[in-house]
Scaffold this active site. Structure first.
Site, PDB file in Angstrom:
ATOM      1  CB  SER A 179      -0.914   0.015   1.240  1.00 22.69           C
ATOM      2  OG  SER A 179      -0.146  -0.040   2.428  1.00 22.69           O
ATOM      3  CG  HIS A 223      -3.196  -1.037  -2.535  1.00 20.09           C
ATOM      4  ND1 HIS A 223      -3.400   0.307  -2.269  1.00 20.09           N
ATOM      5  CD2 HIS A 223      -3.370  -1.687  -1.350  1.00 20.09           C
ATOM      6  CE1 HIS A 223      -3.674   0.450  -0.980  1.00 20.09           C
ATOM      7  NE2 HIS A 223      -3.669  -0.732  -0.407  1.00 20.09           N
ATOM      8  CD  GLU A 276      -3.729   3.107  -5.053  1.00 15.69           C
ATOM      9  OE1 GLU A 276      -4.026   4.303  -5.113  1.00 15.69           O
ATOM     10  OE2 GLU A 276      -3.266   2.579  -4.021  1.00 15.69           O
ATOM     11  CG  ASN A 296      -2.462   4.168   2.092  1.00 16.51           C
ATOM     12  OD1 ASN A 296      -3.514   4.263   2.716  1.00 16.51           O
ATOM     13  ND2 ASN A 296      -1.859   3.021   1.913  1.00 16.51           N
TER      14      ASN A 296
END
Length: 287
Positions: free
Chosen positions: A124, A145, A157, A195
């Site tokens: 991540s 991800h 992702e 993130n």
């Protein structure tokens, strides 16, 4: 070389924890045979039990039939031997978020698989390019991800490293579509899309609570009712795991500086072992 998604039959998953078991479950549900590998038999068994528990809840909620869940479980084989993944067409690594560990895994996978096998990491925050640099064929390495919990979240992702081949990205997009999910693509920059934006939001919510801007309940209520977010930052941090939030924020802080500096209260909670829902206590208490 063109990777053909239609010829894929067997998927490997390295890591049988929350993310790995979830990835194995949704992949088996899409009709693939899955080899789920971890370093200890107990870890593998725990992952298989977690899958069975989730599928049982699906049956109870009438989302699946008992025969369907039985077929999904039959498609998943657990192992502690990395060599059992040699015949897989795609391998997704979902080990702990540590560059050295991931590079060791990819070095081994690179040696034991054909160079047309796609190697993916579920990281991540860590650089796909750095993970791939340990391999002889970095063009076949990509970031896939998944979001947590994997069986519930619709988005994935995709992250292309510096050397990731275009056909590998297309292959990954097709794979995600077959799983019934939707993907977005990020460049290989720290935190990617999710993130990089999410962690400052959580971090600022923790700071606001630590600075007595409002109670934790009102901070979460303000963000859910005021922005239509499904969870407030403190509740979401507890669900993700405060240790994971801290690690991701520290990675971003090291790359981008003070705007990502971890909140003091976040560090203190992690040091105390209050990691959120998985330990029974974080910003809130859980049974």
């Amino acid at each position: 070389m063109t990777r053909d998604i239609e010829s894929v039959e067997r998927i490997g998953v390295v890591g049988a924890g929350t993310m790995g078991s979830g990835i194995a479950q949704v992949t088996a549900a899409a009709g693939y045979d899955v080899v789920l590998r971890d370093i200890k038999t107990k870890f593998v068994e725990d992952g298989l039990v977690a899958i069975a528990d989730r599928l049982d809840r699906d049956v109870e909620a009438e989302r699946r039939s008992e025969s369907e869940t039985a077929m999904i479980q039959d498609r998943i084989t657990g192992t502690t031997a990395l060599d059992d993944l040699t015949t897989c067409d795609l391998i997704v690594e979902a080990a702990v978020e540590d560059m050295d560990i991931k590079q060791d895994i990819f070095s081994d996978l690179d040696e034991m698989t054909n160079n047309d096998t796609v190697l993916a990491t579920n990281t991540s925050t860590l650089s796909i390019t750095s993970i791939a640099s340990i391999t002889e064929y970095p063009d076949r390495v990509i970031g896939i991800h998944f979001m947590n919990p994997v069986p519930v979240m619709d988005g994935v992702e995709l992250v292309a490293g510096e050397r990731t081949a275009d056909d590998v990205l297309s292959f990954a997009q097709s794979f995600i579509n077959i799983l019934g999910k939707e993907a977005w693509v990020s460049d290989d920059k720290p935190g990617f899309v999710t993130n990089r934006i999410l962690m400052p939001w959580i971090n600022e919510g923790i700071r606001a609570y630590d600075e007595d801007v409002a109670t934790k309940e009102d901070i979460d209520k303000g963000m859910t009712l005021g922005t239509n977010a499904p969870m407030g930052p403190l509740t979401l941090a507890d669900h993700i795991g405060l240790d994971i939030c801290l690690h991701a924020t520290e990675t971003l802080y090291n790359e981008f500086g003070d705007r990502y500096k971890p909140a003091y209260l976040l560090k203190r909670k992690v040091e105390a072992g209050d990691l959120g829902k998985k330990t029974g206590r974080g910003f809130y208490d859980y049974d």
